[in-house]
Design a protein around this motif. Structure first.
Motif, short mmCIF file in Angstrom:
data_model
loop_
_atom_site.label_atom_id
_atom_site.label_comp_id
_atom_site.label_asym_id
_atom_site.label_seq_id
_atom_site.Cartn_x
_atom_site.Cartn_y
_atom_site.Cartn_z
N THR A 173 -10.11 -20.82 6.37
CA THR A 173 -9.27 -22.01 6.54
C THR A 173 -7.82 -21.76 6.14
N ASP A 174 -7.62 -21.04 5.05
CA ASP A 174 -6.29 -20.82 4.51
C ASP A 174 -6.15 -19.34 4.15
N THR A 175 -5.15 -18.69 4.70
CA THR A 175 -4.97 -17.25 4.47
C THR A 175 -4.08 -16.94 3.27
N ARG A 176 -3.62 -17.96 2.57
CA ARG A 176 -2.69 -17.69 1.46
C ARG A 176 -3.33 -16.83 0.37
N GLY A 177 -4.62 -17.03 0.13
CA GLY A 177 -5.31 -16.20 -0.85
C GLY A 177 -5.34 -14.74 -0.42
N MET A 178 -5.63 -14.50 0.87
CA MET A 178 -5.63 -13.15 1.40
C MET A 178 -4.24 -12.53 1.34
N GLU A 179 -3.23 -13.35 1.61
CA GLU A 179 -1.85 -12.84 1.58
C GLU A 179 -1.46 -12.42 0.16
N GLN A 180 -1.86 -13.21 -0.83
CA GLN A 180 -1.54 -12.87 -2.22
C GLN A 180 -2.29 -11.62 -2.66
N LEU A 181 -3.56 -11.51 -2.24
CA LEU A 181 -4.34 -10.31 -2.56
C LEU A 181 -3.70 -9.08 -1.93
N ALA A 182 -3.28 -9.21 -0.67
CA ALA A 182 -2.64 -8.09 0.03
C ALA A 182 -1.34 -7.71 -0.66
N LEU A 183 -0.60 -8.69 -1.18
CA LEU A 183 0.65 -8.41 -1.88
C LEU A 183 0.40 -7.61 -3.15
N LEU A 185 -2.24 -5.71 -3.88
CA LEU A 185 -2.71 -4.36 -3.52
C LEU A 185 -1.57 -3.50 -3.01
N SER A 186 -0.68 -4.11 -2.22
CA SER A 186 0.45 -3.37 -1.66
C SER A 186 1.38 -2.88 -2.77
N CYS A 187 1.70 -3.75 -3.71
CA CYS A 187 2.61 -3.38 -4.79
C CYS A 187 2.00 -2.29 -5.67
N PHE A 188 0.71 -2.40 -5.96
CA PHE A 188 0.08 -1.47 -6.89
C PHE A 188 -0.18 -0.11 -6.25
N PHE A 189 -0.71 -0.11 -5.03
CA PHE A 189 -1.17 1.15 -4.43
C PHE A 189 -0.13 1.83 -3.55
N SER A 190 1.01 1.19 -3.33
CA SER A 190 2.03 1.83 -2.49
C SER A 190 3.00 2.69 -3.31
N GLY A 191 3.06 2.43 -4.62
CA GLY A 191 4.03 3.11 -5.47
C GLY A 191 5.21 2.23 -5.81
#
Length: 265
Positions: A173-183, A185-191
């Motif tokens: 229903t709402d992708t905001r949770g997925m967007e925050q999780l992706a953010l 993961l992106s910050c931590f695993f990208s360097g």
């Protein structure tokens, strides 16, 4: 392919209209660059050679990182946010009526955005950093070419991750949770938080094997000449993740289109 080229060009022009926002963003990245340099200088003073980087490597990493955050879309990007909103609102049905492929359409839009950010915003922090600190630059044309290929692959990998997150709105229903999780993961695993080379043991090995590492860490390591298994292996790592994620994007697009049709969209 002409239509996708035209989409990319128009996307480039669109983002070029936000001159004040672009200048403000470049200034902010430059300020954060100096702050991070202070932190990194302290850290590398206490732990010389940390992660196989010397001080010059670490400082170069900072300014490359600050220049690439927006082009790569580490914190997300306007184009994929718009796609997520269109999924939530149902306007995505209009996109599916177009005689174009949904993934390629939005990829073209995102590439136009990324190229503008890379050309205009990406170079400013690096230029300032190079004037103040002794930074490292590639020493031969082959490395410069590899850096260019690595940057393009990094942008493409980042887009495919964000595309999948946006399309998750077809099932939740709402992708905001997925967007925050992706953010996160992106910050931590990208360097973005710290170079992945400083992560110890299995945590570092796992982090360097994720697709997020292919977005930022790998292109910077190519620039620095610090790719553990060589430039060729680094590019193959990026290409492998790109192929996997593109196939996942294509499958998700097909399933999403079928879902819309079944629901009468």
């Amino acid at each position: 392919m002409g239509v996708y080229w035209a989409i990319g060009v128009r996307s480039f022009r669109r983002f070029s209209t936000y001159r004040i926002a672009t200048a403000s963003g470049a200034f902010t990245n430059t300020v954060f660059g100096f702050i991070l340099c202070g932190i990194y200088l302290t850290l590398w003073h206490e732990r010389p050679g940390l992660g196989g980087y010397d001080v010059s490597d670490a400082l170069t990493f900072v300014w490359l990182q600050q220049g690439l955050l927006m082009p790569i879309g580490i914190f997300g990007a306007t184009t994929t946010v718009e796609l997520g909103e269109r999924v939530r609102s149902g306007e995505i049905a209009v996109d599916l009526y177009r005689p174009t492929h949904l993934l390629l359409w939005w990829l073209s839009v995102d590439l136009g955005r990324a190229m503008f950010q890379l050309v205009v915003r990406g170079g400013a922090p690096l230029l300032v950093g190079a004037l103040v600190f002794d930074l490292k630059f590639p020493s031969n044309p082959i490395t410069w070419l590899a850096v260019a290929v690595g940057l393009v692959l990094g942008i493409l990998v980042s887009f495919t991750i964000r595309y999948l997150v946006a399309l998750s709105g077809f099932w939740i229903t709402d992708t905001r949770g997925m967007e925050q999780l992706a953010l996160v993961l992106s910050c931590f695993f990208s360097g973005t938080i710290l170079p992945l080379v400083v992560f110890p043991g299995w945590i570092g090995e796992f982090a360097r094997a994720t697709p997020w590492a292919a977005t930022l860490q790998v292109p910077i390591d190519i620039w620095l000449g610090r790719s553990p298994d060589g430039i060729g292996s680094a590019l193959l790592f990026q290409l492998g993740w790109l192929l996997v994620l593109m196939l996942a994007g294509q499958l998700t697009t097909s399933l999403a289109t079928r879902k819309v049709v079944i629901q009468g969209g």
